[in-house]
Design an enzyme around this catalytic site. Structure first.
Site, short mmCIF file in Angstrom:
data_model
loop_
_atom_site.label_atom_id
_atom_site.label_comp_id
_atom_site.label_asym_id
_atom_site.label_seq_id
_atom_site.Cartn_x
_atom_site.Cartn_y
_atom_site.Cartn_z
N ASP A 28 -19.86 65.96 4.19
CA ASP A 28 -19.43 66.89 3.14
C ASP A 28 -19.43 66.10 1.84
O ASP A 28 -20.04 65.03 1.77
CB ASP A 28 -18.09 67.54 3.49
CG ASP A 28 -16.98 66.51 3.67
OD1 ASP A 28 -17.15 65.35 3.21
OD2 ASP A 28 -15.95 66.86 4.26
N ASP A 41 -17.55 59.38 3.41
CA ASP A 41 -17.40 59.21 4.86
C ASP A 41 -16.36 60.15 5.46
O ASP A 41 -15.63 59.79 6.38
CB ASP A 41 -17.10 57.74 5.21
CG ASP A 41 -18.24 56.83 4.77
OD1 ASP A 41 -19.40 57.25 4.87
OD2 ASP A 41 -17.96 55.72 4.28
N LEU A 48 -23.86 62.34 -1.84
CA LEU A 48 -24.74 63.47 -2.14
C LEU A 48 -23.96 64.52 -2.95
O LEU A 48 -22.80 64.78 -2.67
CB LEU A 48 -25.27 64.09 -0.85
CG LEU A 48 -26.26 63.19 -0.10
CD1 LEU A 48 -26.51 63.73 1.30
CD2 LEU A 48 -27.57 63.05 -0.87
N HIS A 72 -21.84 55.68 10.61
CA HIS A 72 -20.92 54.80 9.87
C HIS A 72 -20.34 53.74 10.83
O HIS A 72 -19.94 54.07 11.95
CB HIS A 72 -19.79 55.63 9.26
CG HIS A 72 -18.85 54.81 8.44
ND1 HIS A 72 -19.14 54.41 7.15
CD2 HIS A 72 -17.65 54.28 8.74
CE1 HIS A 72 -18.14 53.68 6.69
NE2 HIS A 72 -17.23 53.58 7.63
N ARG A 93 -27.32 62.76 -11.37
CA ARG A 93 -27.40 62.68 -9.91
C ARG A 93 -27.74 64.06 -9.30
O ARG A 93 -28.48 64.15 -8.33
CB ARG A 93 -26.05 62.18 -9.39
CG ARG A 93 -26.13 61.57 -8.04
CD ARG A 93 -24.81 60.95 -7.68
NE ARG A 93 -24.72 59.60 -8.20
CZ ARG A 93 -24.34 58.55 -7.48
NH1 ARG A 93 -23.99 58.72 -6.22
NH2 ARG A 93 -24.29 57.36 -8.01
N ASN A 96 -24.38 61.53 9.22
CA ASN A 96 -24.27 60.15 8.74
C ASN A 96 -23.85 59.26 9.90
O ASN A 96 -23.11 59.69 10.78
CB ASN A 96 -23.23 60.07 7.63
CG ASN A 96 -23.11 58.68 7.03
OD1 ASN A 96 -24.10 57.99 6.82
ND2 ASN A 96 -21.88 58.26 6.77
N GLY A 141 -17.22 64.32 0.42
CA GLY A 141 -16.35 63.16 0.35
C GLY A 141 -17.04 61.87 0.77
O GLY A 141 -18.21 61.88 1.18
C1 GRF Z 1 -25.38 50.79 9.13
O1 GRF Z 1 -24.39 49.90 9.56
C2 GRF Z 1 -24.82 52.17 8.91
O2 GRF Z 1 -23.79 52.48 9.80
C3 GRF Z 1 -24.26 52.07 7.51
O3 GRF Z 1 -25.21 51.27 6.81
C4 GRF Z 1 -25.88 50.42 7.74
C5 GRF Z 1 -27.35 50.66 7.56
O4 GRF Z 1 -28.15 49.75 8.28
N1 GRF Z 1 -24.06 53.39 6.95
P1 GRF Z 1 -29.72 50.01 8.39
O5 GRF Z 1 -30.28 50.17 6.98
O6 GRF Z 1 -29.95 51.25 9.21
O7 GRF Z 1 -30.27 48.78 9.04
#
Ligand code: GRF
Length: 179
Positions: free
Chosen positions: A133, A137, A85, A101, A57, A99, A135
């Site tokens: 970072d 999320d 990552l 989430h 990786r 990111n 971790g």
């Molecule tokens: C989203 O809900 C994002 O928050 C999560 O993965 C999903 C990705 O959706 N990390 P898309 O590929 O942008 O449609």
């Protein structure tokens, strides 16, 4: 200049493109990610960095980081990117990886945040944009927006609608030159 990492549908990538943000490169860990189709339709260079083609990786992440740098990427956005990552990548873009989430972190980290919130019976969940970072999320929160769980049937749709508004807004604020 933005680089976007994807693994799937790419609706958040589409939101960044539609907002007119300067997406210069899109990298995926999966060659079948529909996000790659969206990138190519927008004329953005797109490439797959398959783990199976690398020793490990770390090596894959180093090659991917180099490709992004070669395309002028300064800020990296993870938009549905489903791999953690490693340090070689994180060191190349210190404090410059975001990111999105689908929960109010630190609640419900991981790949099933919406299902986990439903299962837990909470009244409110939401969307978080945060720095990355090493971790899962974790990393400092930049912006959050709450979303009521009810009506449950439309929760996923309403969360995605918030993502598609919040992520471009945060990215635009971090890129004053393109405002
Ligand atoms: C989203 O809900 C994002 O928050 C999560 O993965 C999903 C990705 O959706 N990390 P898309 O590929 O942008 O449609």
């Amino acid at each position: 200049m933005l680089g976007v990492l994807v693994s799937g549908n790419g609706s958040n990538l589409q939101a960044l493109l539609d907002a007119g943000l300067p997406v210069r490169a899109v990298a995926s860990n999966r060659k079948d990610a529909y996000a790659l189709v969206r990138a190519r339709a927008a004329g953005v260079p797109a490439a797959t960095f398959d783990l199976a083609c690398h020793a490990d990786r770390e090596e894959r992440d180093l090659v991917m980081a180099t490709w992004l740098e070669e395309h002028g990427v300064e800020l990296v956005v993870l938009a549905g990117y489903m791999h953690l990552l490693t340090d070689p990548f994180l060191r190349r873009f210190p404090d410059r990886i975001l990111n999105v989430h689908p929960s109010l972190l630190p609640a419900f980290p991981g790949a099933h945040a919406i299902a986990d919130a439903l299962e837990a019976g909470v009244e409110t969940t939401g969307v978080t944009v945060h720095r990355i970072d090493s971790g899962l999320d974790t990393g400092p929160v930049i912006a959050q927006e709450a979303v009521p769980v009810e009506p449950r049937a439309t929760l996923e749709e309403r969360i995605h609608a918030v993502e598609h508004r919040l992520l471009p807004k945060v990215v635009r604020e971090l890129c004053p030159a393109v405002r």
